[in-house]
Each structure stands twice: as C-alpha cells, then as structure tokens.
Design a protein around this motif. Structure first.
Motif, PDB file in Angstrom:
ATOM      1  N   ALA A 114       1.031  -0.703   0.487  1.00 38.15           N
ATOM      2  CA  ALA A 114       0.073   0.048  -0.162  1.00 38.15           C
ATOM      3  C   ALA A 114       0.854   1.248  -0.164  1.00 38.15           C
ATOM      4  N   LEU A 115       1.701   1.091   0.885  1.00 37.79           N
ATOM      5  CA  LEU A 115       2.689   2.719   0.803  1.00 37.79           C
ATOM      6  C   LEU A 115       3.584   2.476  -0.129  1.00 37.79           C
ATOM      7  N   ASP A 116       3.762   1.907  -1.175  1.00 36.50           N
ATOM      8  CA  ASP A 116       4.530   1.976  -2.546  1.00 36.50           C
ATOM      9  C   ASP A 116       3.192   2.220  -3.264  1.00 36.50           C
ATOM     10  N   TYR A 117       2.745   2.083  -3.207  1.00 34.63           N
ATOM     11  CA  TYR A 117       1.636   2.664  -4.367  1.00 34.63           C
ATOM     12  C   TYR A 117       1.324   4.076  -4.098  1.00 34.63           C
ATOM     13  N   ALA A 118       0.697   4.244  -2.558  1.00 35.51           N
ATOM     14  CA  ALA A 118       0.712   5.621  -2.373  1.00 35.51           C
ATOM     15  C   ALA A 118       1.017   6.574  -2.976  1.00 35.51           C
ATOM     16  N   LEU A 164       5.134   9.698   2.257  1.00 40.18           N
ATOM     17  CA  LEU A 164       4.972   8.396   2.233  1.00 40.18           C
ATOM     18  C   LEU A 164       6.059   7.123   2.711  1.00 40.18           C
ATOM     19  N   LYS A 165       7.132   8.267   1.716  1.00 40.29           N
ATOM     20  CA  LYS A 165       8.203   7.868   1.052  1.00 40.29           C
ATOM     21  C   LYS A 165       9.290   7.012   2.304  1.00 40.29           C
ATOM     22  N   ASN A 166       9.116   8.400   3.637  1.00 40.32           N
ATOM     23  CA  ASN A 166      10.029   8.425   5.124  1.00 40.32           C
ATOM     24  C   ASN A 166       9.322   7.603   5.862  1.00 40.32           C
ATOM     25  N   LYS A 167       7.553   7.311   5.858  1.00 39.24           N
ATOM     26  CA  LYS A 167       7.491   5.743   6.720  1.00 39.24           C
ATOM     27  C   LYS A 167       7.628   4.747   6.086  1.00 39.24           C
ATOM     28  N   ALA A 168       7.759   4.338   4.179  1.00 37.52           N
ATOM     29  CA  ALA A 168       7.743   3.357   3.711  1.00 37.52           C
ATOM     30  C   ALA A 168       9.307   2.381   4.749  1.00 37.52           C
ATOM     31  N   ASP A 169      10.532   3.912   4.262  1.00 36.77           N
ATOM     32  CA  ASP A 169      11.777   3.772   4.538  1.00 36.77           C
ATOM     33  C   ASP A 169      11.960   3.671   6.291  1.00 36.77           C
ATOM     34  N   ASP A 216      -9.756   3.129   1.762  1.00 35.56           N
ATOM     35  CA  ASP A 216      -9.405   0.970   1.690  1.00 35.56           C
ATOM     36  C   ASP A 216      -8.130   1.179   2.259  1.00 35.56           C
ATOM     37  N   PHE A 217      -7.190   1.657   1.740  1.00 28.45           N
ATOM     38  CA  PHE A 217      -5.687   1.802   2.543  1.00 28.45           C
ATOM     39  C   PHE A 217      -6.056   1.790   4.567  1.00 28.45           C
ATOM     40  N   LEU A 218      -7.583   2.587   4.588  1.00 36.41           N
ATOM     41  CA  LEU A 218      -7.123   3.266   6.423  1.00 36.41           C
ATOM     42  C   LEU A 218      -7.617   1.638   6.842  1.00 36.41           C
ATOM     43  N   GLU A 219      -8.830   1.735   6.049  1.00 35.92           N
ATOM     44  CA  GLU A 219      -9.581  -0.422   6.636  1.00 35.92           C
ATOM     45  C   GLU A 219      -8.231  -1.216   6.462  1.00 35.92           C
ATOM     46  N   LYS A 220      -7.578  -1.353   5.939  1.00 37.38           N
ATOM     47  CA  LYS A 220      -6.077  -2.009   5.639  1.00 37.38           C
ATOM     48  C   LYS A 220      -5.289  -1.876   6.621  1.00 37.38           C
ATOM     49  N   ALA A 221      -4.417  -0.800   6.832  1.00 37.26           N
ATOM     50  CA  ALA A 221      -4.097  -0.398   7.945  1.00 37.26           C
ATOM     51  C   ALA A 221      -3.852  -0.981   9.733  1.00 37.26           C
ATOM     52  N   THR A 222      -2.270  -1.388   9.571  1.00 40.36           N
ATOM     53  CA  THR A 222      -1.888  -3.003  10.293  1.00 40.36           C
ATOM     54  C   THR A 222      -1.941  -1.609  12.112  1.00 40.36           C
ATOM     55  N   ASP A 223      -0.843  -0.805  11.960  1.00 40.50           N
ATOM     56  CA  ASP A 223      -1.004  -0.304  13.315  1.00 40.50           C
ATOM     57  C   ASP A 223      -1.040   1.363  13.073  1.00 40.50           C
ATOM     58  N   SER A 224      -1.225   1.451  14.968  1.00 41.09           N
ATOM     59  CA  SER A 224      -1.776   3.013  14.730  1.00 41.09           C
ATOM     60  C   SER A 224      -1.532   4.352  13.940  1.00 41.09           C
ATOM     61  N   GLU A 225      -0.108   4.380  13.713  1.00 39.13           N
ATOM     62  CA  GLU A 225       1.063   4.723  12.979  1.00 39.13           C
ATOM     63  C   GLU A 225       0.493   5.106  11.263  1.00 39.13           C
ATOM     64  N   GLN A 279      -2.667   3.930  10.227  1.00 38.89           N
ATOM     65  CA  GLN A 279      -4.013   4.703  10.421  1.00 38.89           C
ATOM     66  C   GLN A 279      -3.880   6.382  10.675  1.00 38.89           C
ATOM     67  N   LYS A 280      -3.151   6.635  11.702  1.00 34.25           N
ATOM     68  CA  LYS A 280      -2.915   8.149  11.281  1.00 34.25           C
ATOM     69  C   LYS A 280      -2.766   8.170  10.080  1.00 34.25           C
ATOM     70  N   LEU A 281      -1.516   8.341   9.350  1.00 35.67           N
ATOM     71  CA  LEU A 281      -0.737   8.680   8.726  1.00 35.67           C
ATOM     72  C   LEU A 281      -1.732   8.646   7.458  1.00 35.67           C
ATOM     73  N   PHE A 282      -2.626   7.285   6.784  1.00 36.54           N
ATOM     74  CA  PHE A 282      -4.101   7.283   6.149  1.00 36.54           C
ATOM     75  C   PHE A 282      -4.695   7.735   6.416  1.00 36.54           C
ATOM     76  N   THR A 283      -5.280   8.201   7.539  1.00 31.31           N
ATOM     77  CA  THR A 283      -6.307   9.698   7.918  1.00 31.31           C
ATOM     78  C   THR A 283      -5.852  10.706   7.396  1.00 31.31           C
ATOM     79  N   TYR A 284      -4.597  11.202   7.800  1.00 32.92           N
ATOM     80  CA  TYR A 284      -4.318  12.622   7.269  1.00 32.92           C
ATOM     81  C   TYR A 284      -4.462  12.613   5.838  1.00 32.92           C
ATOM     82  N   LEU A 285      -3.476  11.669   5.117  1.00 41.27           N
ATOM     83  CA  LEU A 285      -3.841  11.675   3.726  1.00 41.27           C
ATOM     84  C   LEU A 285      -5.529  11.993   3.171  1.00 41.27           C
ATOM     85  N   ILE A 286      -6.611  11.175   3.752  1.00 43.97           N
ATOM     86  CA  ILE A 286      -7.466  11.281   3.234  1.00 43.97           C
ATOM     87  C   ILE A 286      -8.317  12.667   3.552  1.00 43.97           C
TER      88      ILE A 286
END
Length: 162
Positions: free
Chosen positions: A3-7, A48-53, A108-117, A119-126
């Motif tokens: 999901a992060l790479d796609y985003a 997103l890149k920082n999160k992925a790395d 969709d990514f938020l619903e599939k997110a596994t950790d709170s960080e 979830q917070k990131l995808f909520t921000y992007l939404i």
C-alpha cells in the motif's frame, strides 16, 4: 507492491499530472492552482517515502485552500481562447474525480492498516485529499456559475462569498 509503495507512486503521478497541467495552462489561473497542488502531492509522496523507509516524518497542515481561494479573489475577467487545452471547468471536473479516487483509495488503505501509525498517516492523507476535493468542487461551482448564470445585479440573489 504494498500500500505504501502504491500510494507513493500515486502521489508522484499526481505531482507529475499537476505540473504538466500547469505548463499546458500557463496563461490562466489553472497554472497557479496546479503548482500549489503539485507541491502538496510532492510533500505527500515524501511523507509516505519516509514512512516506508522507517524514517521520522511530520504531518504538516495545509494552506492550499486559502492560497487558491485568494488567487480568485481579485481576478480579472476570464477570456477564452480556442486552443487544444481543456477549459478550466473541464480541468476542474477531471481533477475533482482524481481527488475522489484518492479519497477512496486511502480509505481502503486505512481500513486495511495494521498499526496506529499507518492509520494516522492514511487518516491525514484522506483529510488532505478531502480538502483538495472541496477546493475543486467549489471551483467547479464558481466557474459553472459564471458560465451558466445571467441575472441583473439589482434583482438577483447571489452567494456573497466565494
């Protein structure tokens, strides 16, 4: 691809799209709107890149709505030229749809997110994409209103603030 790479790819494509549209519309207000949004898409991709790395990142606020609204505050009358680029209204409608797709994807990514960080990131992007959507929705309304609405200023009922 996760999901992060796609985003990240999606945000980079958004930046590229808005940059190209700015070049195609260098003689009208669409250029400035696109440059502001290209910058925001670049920021989103970097977050997103920082999160992925697994690097530290911040979720900054956005003032794009205010910047873009100010662009139209004292704008002169719009003149249309026959050319190969789409009209402002056509561009705003396409951009509106792209922002809606981004909202749906991040939801969709938020619903599939596994950790709170995540979830917070995808909520921000939404929220960021919803802000862009609201902006384009208002721009569509403003441009459509100017193209479709003819009235006497003395007798018409108008929305006072744009």
């Amino acid at each position: 691809m996760n999901a992060l790479d796609y985003a990240i790819d999606m945000e980079r494509e958004g930046e590229k799209y808005y940059t190209e549209q700015a070049q195609l519309n260098k003689n009208n207000a669409v250029k400035e709107v696109c440059l502001i949004l290209a910058k925001e898409e670049r920021i989103h991709a970097q977050i997103l890149k920082n999160k992925a790395d697994k690097r530290v990142y911040e979720l900054p606020g956005s003032d794009s709505y205010a910047k873009i609204k100010n662009l139209f505050k004292d704008m002169e009358n719009f003149t249309s030229e026959i050319n190969e680029t789409p009209t402002q209204l056509e561009f705003y409608k396409v951009a509106l749809e792209k922002e809606k797709q981004s909202i749906d994807l991040y939801t969709d990514f938020l619903e599939k997110a596994t950790d709170s960080e995540e979830q917070k990131l995808f909520t921000y992007l939404i929220e960021q994409e919803k802000s862009h959507f609201a902006l384009f929705d208002e721009l569509v309304t403003m441009v459509r209103h100017s193209e479709e609405w003819v009235e006497s200023a003395e007798f018409g009922i108008r929305k006072e603030d744009y």
